[in-house]
Design a protein around this motif. Structure first.
Motif, mmCIF file in Angstrom:
data_model
loop_
_atom_site.group_PDB
_atom_site.id
_atom_site.type_symbol
_atom_site.label_atom_id
_atom_site.label_comp_id
_atom_site.label_asym_id
_atom_site.label_seq_id
_atom_site.Cartn_x
_atom_site.Cartn_y
_atom_site.Cartn_z
ATOM 1 N N ASN A 1 0.826 -1.203 0.000
ATOM 2 C CA ASN A 1 0.000 0.000 0.000
ATOM 3 C C ASN A 1 0.864 1.260 0.000
ATOM 4 O O ASN A 1 2.092 1.200 -0.001
ATOM 5 N N ILE A 2 0.157 2.403 0.020
ATOM 6 C CA ILE A 2 0.862 3.688 -0.070
ATOM 7 C C ILE A 2 1.850 3.850 1.082
ATOM 8 O O ILE A 2 2.983 4.250 0.901
ATOM 9 N N ARG A 3 1.404 3.502 2.298
ATOM 10 C CA ARG A 3 2.281 3.726 3.449
ATOM 11 C C ARG A 3 3.554 2.889 3.322
ATOM 12 O O ARG A 3 4.665 3.374 3.511
ATOM 13 N N GLU A 4 3.385 1.619 2.959
ATOM 14 C CA GLU A 4 4.557 0.739 2.861
ATOM 15 C C GLU A 4 5.503 1.229 1.769
ATOM 16 O O GLU A 4 6.722 1.224 1.929
ATOM 17 N N MET B 1 5.360 6.004 11.189
ATOM 18 C CA MET B 1 5.236 5.721 9.754
ATOM 19 C C MET B 1 4.017 6.450 9.191
ATOM 20 O O MET B 1 4.033 6.969 8.092
ATOM 21 N N ARG B 2 2.947 6.479 10.009
ATOM 22 C CA ARG B 2 1.724 7.145 9.574
ATOM 23 C C ARG B 2 1.976 8.660 9.406
ATOM 24 O O ARG B 2 1.538 9.266 8.439
ATOM 25 N N VAL B 3 2.731 9.229 10.359
ATOM 26 C CA VAL B 3 3.031 10.663 10.319
ATOM 27 C C VAL B 3 3.826 11.005 9.058
ATOM 28 O O VAL B 3 3.498 11.942 8.321
ATOM 29 N N ASP B 4 4.877 10.213 8.801
ATOM 30 C CA ASP B 4 5.708 10.476 7.619
ATOM 31 C C ASP B 4 4.910 10.326 6.333
ATOM 32 O O ASP B 4 5.055 11.095 5.388
ATOM 33 N N THR B 5 4.075 9.281 6.279
ATOM 34 C CA THR B 5 3.301 9.042 5.063
ATOM 35 C C THR B 5 2.339 10.198 4.831
ATOM 36 O O THR B 5 2.163 10.670 3.704
ATOM 37 N N GLN B 6 1.733 10.689 5.920
ATOM 38 C CA GLN B 6 0.805 11.812 5.781
ATOM 39 C C GLN B 6 1.559 13.042 5.281
ATOM 40 O O GLN B 6 1.075 13.763 4.412
ATOM 41 N N TRP B 7 2.768 13.241 5.809
ATOM 42 C CA TRP B 7 3.586 14.377 5.347
ATOM 43 C C TRP B 7 3.779 14.272 3.833
ATOM 44 O O TRP B 7 3.627 15.238 3.093
ATOM 45 N N SER B 8 4.130 13.054 3.399
ATOM 46 C CA SER B 8 4.407 12.843 1.979
ATOM 47 C C SER B 8 3.155 13.095 1.135
ATOM 48 O O SER B 8 3.204 13.772 0.111
ATOM 49 N N ILE B 9 2.020 12.559 1.580
ATOM 50 C CA ILE B 9 0.775 12.741 0.821
ATOM 51 C C ILE B 9 0.434 14.229 0.726
ATOM 52 O O ILE B 9 0.065 14.736 -0.336
ATOM 53 N N ASP B 10 0.591 14.940 1.847
ATOM 54 C CA ASP B 10 0.251 16.374 1.842
ATOM 55 C C ASP B 10 1.237 17.179 1.005
ATOM 56 O O ASP B 10 0.853 18.038 0.214
ATOM 57 N N ALA B 11 2.536 16.877 1.187
ATOM 58 C CA ALA B 11 3.558 17.651 0.484
ATOM 59 C C ALA B 11 3.418 17.489 -1.026
ATOM 60 O O ALA B 11 3.601 18.425 -1.795
ATOM 61 N N GLU C 1 -3.787 3.176 3.148
ATOM 62 C CA GLU C 1 -3.789 1.718 2.959
ATOM 63 C C GLU C 1 -4.094 1.318 1.518
ATOM 64 O O GLU C 1 -4.128 0.143 1.187
ATOM 65 N N THR C 2 -4.388 2.315 0.666
ATOM 66 C CA THR C 2 -4.694 1.988 -0.735
ATOM 67 C C THR C 2 -3.487 1.335 -1.398
ATOM 68 O O THR C 2 -2.352 1.758 -1.184
ATOM 69 N N LYS C 3 -3.726 0.290 -2.196
ATOM 70 C CA LYS C 3 -2.625 -0.347 -2.927
ATOM 71 C C LYS C 3 -2.098 0.631 -3.972
ATOM 72 O O LYS C 3 -2.870 1.236 -4.704
ATOM 73 N N ILE C 4 -0.788 0.754 -4.052
ATOM 74 C CA ILE C 4 -0.208 1.791 -4.906
ATOM 75 C C ILE C 4 -0.543 1.575 -6.377
ATOM 76 O O ILE C 4 -0.690 2.518 -7.137
ATOM 77 N N ARG C 5 -0.719 0.304 -6.788
ATOM 78 C CA ARG C 5 -0.898 0.114 -8.231
ATOM 79 C C ARG C 5 -2.252 0.611 -8.710
ATOM 80 O O ARG C 5 -2.481 0.710 -9.899
#
Length: 499
Positions: A350-353, A375-385, A394-398
């Motif tokens: 998923n996106i976080r992984e 991990m959740r905090v960093d992933t949220q940073w990335s999604i927002d940035a 949790e969405t699968k990246i593909r």
């Protein structure tokens, strides 16, 4: 149009979500001529061909072969009707021999076994003699070099009595001698009345072999002219010919002292030879050049995913050996690959992984557990940035669009907090809005004093975001230009220096 029209594609349109890939493109191929199809990467050449072969369903427009409307549903149907393609990426059964690859599915089988081995052998031999191809019909495909496998592909197209044959970048991996042989075969096919569509970046080649040239740009048709009336400069002007507007954020970065020094970088398995340059902190340096010029190889050799023969890499005065990606990441390097589907994303995760996979060290608690929360905090940073459009972490990246996958991977690398960011075609296949956001991120990194190197096939992109541009040609550094005071023509001329 005269009676000699063999293939006519009229007003072809093709849309993908958010992108108009082809906008009213027309192409007319005359019998017994070579018709070159030119344009920058992303101009729509391959998309147009995929519409012809039924790999994509066109949204509108019509295609006529010898005056009859056609609508192929697959490349096999196209082949059966006399339209063949010789691909860059050869789709061949590598474990089978040459003659199986040519005749597969066309000879009657008894009990699932190929019939009459001898007839197949003789037919193949006869075909090869006619084309002056020196390949043993019984040789296993995987044991042959690309150039010979390509000859097999051409022989196969001829054996179908193809009326139209498309060559897609056919010389990108051939030696000069092999190119001469290829041209001989193309001229022979032309003399027999075959219509040939020839896609290539190599200007000199195009001018030598073509009768007609069609130039595409940004999914539209720009011009079709007799090759005899065209010059290299004219083709470049037609391919590029657009004014830059504010597709780019204002340049705010101020380069400081030298940070990355690369000396005499030479690769073991590619044509990269003696490449040397320096990049300053907070500087964005572009790598320009045609496909196969060594741009990607330069980044891969710095990052240690390609084998270096010789050369040194220093970061802030300290030598970095970067023998593999793990060591390079530790030394503060990050590489965003162009082939992100193959080498960048972990499709089943998923996106976080996908976001935290390169920076797991930061999330280890007491050395063993991975902290969900951090991990959740960093992933949220990335999604927002990145303004990544995704339902959840949790969405699968593909299941995301290409542009959003690209943002996830860029986020992944930024979280390793690199000193040197190597980007290979960072905006390929991404719509304009998302491009602007990625350019802004690149600038933000430069403003933080990072070293950024960008490989791109889009000149306006390099001119819009870089401070300096290194131009590669034939595996060597052909020159460098100041991005603010150069022209696309100057870059193209350097790019052709060692081709």
């Amino acid at each position: 149009m005269g009676h000699d029209v063999l293939l006519e594609m009229k007003n072809i349109c093709k849309e993908f979500p958010g992108v108009k890939a082809l906008d009213n493109v027309s192409l007319t191929v005359r019998r017994g001529t070579v018709h070159a199809l030119m344009g920058e990467n992303g101009a729509g050449k391959s998309t147009l061909m995929k519409c012809l072969f039924g790999m994509y369903a066109k949204n509108s427009g019509s295609i006529y072969l010898e005056g009859k409307e056609i609508n192929f549903k697959s490349s096999k149907e196209a082949l059966d009707n006399g339209v063949a393609m010789v691909h860059q990426e050869l789709n061949q059964a590598l474990k089978r021999n040459v003659m199986d690859n040519i005749w597969l599915g066309r000879y009657p089988k008894i009990g699932g076994v190929m019939v009459n081995e001898k007839k197949i052998y003789n037919d193949t031999k006869a075909l090869f003699e006619e084309l002056e191809v020196e390949v043993d019909p019984r040789r296993i495909m995987s044991t042959m070099p690309v150039s010979q496998r390509q000859m097999v592909e051409i022989a196969k197209a001829v054996s179908f009595n193809s009326k139209v044959i498309v060559f897609d970048e056919p010389t990108s991996s051939l030696t000069e001698e092999e190119v001469e042989h290829l041209f001989k075969i193309i001229n022979m096919l032309r003399d027999r009345g075959v219509g040939i569509i020839y896609i290539s970046h190599k200007m000199a080649e195009i001018l030598r072999i073509s009768d007609d040239i069609t130039v595409m740009r940004d999914g539209t048709w720009v011009a079709t002219r007799p090759a005899s009336e065209m010059t290299m400069d004219e083709i470049i002007r037609l391919m590029v010919g657009r004014e830059l507007t504010s597709q780019f954020p204002p340049k705010t970065n101020k380069p400081g002292e030298v940070s990355l020094e690369v000396d005499n970088l030479t690769a073991q398995y590619s044509l990269l030879k003696d490449v040397s340059f320096k990049v300053r902190k907070g500087e964005i340096v572009g790598l320009a050049g045609l496909d196969g010029s060594g741009r990607t190889e330069t980044l891969e050799n710095i990052f240690g995913v390609a084998t270096r023969k010789s050369g040194t890499i220093k970061l802030n005065g300290k030598e970095c050996f970067n023998r593999n990606s793990r060591e390079s990441i530790k030394n503060g390097f990050a590489l965003l690959t162009e082939e992100r589907r193959a080498t960048g994303i972990f499709g089943i995760l998923n996106i976080r992984e996908n976001t935290v996979i390169s920076s797991l060290k930061k999330h280890k608690k007491k050395g063993i557990y991975l902290s969900e929360k951090s991990m959740r905090v960093d992933t949220q940073w990335s999604i927002d940035a990145m303004r990544t459009k995704t339902p959840t972490q949790e969405t699968k990246i593909r299941s995301l669009s290409g542009g959003n996958q690209q943002k996830v991977i860029l986020g992944r690398w930024l979280l390793t907090e690199p000193e040197v960011l190597l980007l290979d075609e960072p905006t390929r296949g991404i719509d304009v809005g998302a491009k602007y956001e990625i350019y802004q991120l690149i600038l933000d990194l430069a403003n933080k004093g990072k070293v950024v190197m960008v490989v791109s096939s889009e000149m306006p992109e390099l001119l819009g975001i870089c401070d300096r541009i290194l131009v590669m040609s034939g595996g060597r550094l052909a020159g460098e230009v100041d991005a603010q005071n150069t022209t696309q023509e100057e870059i193209m001329t350097l790019a052709a220096k060692y081709v």
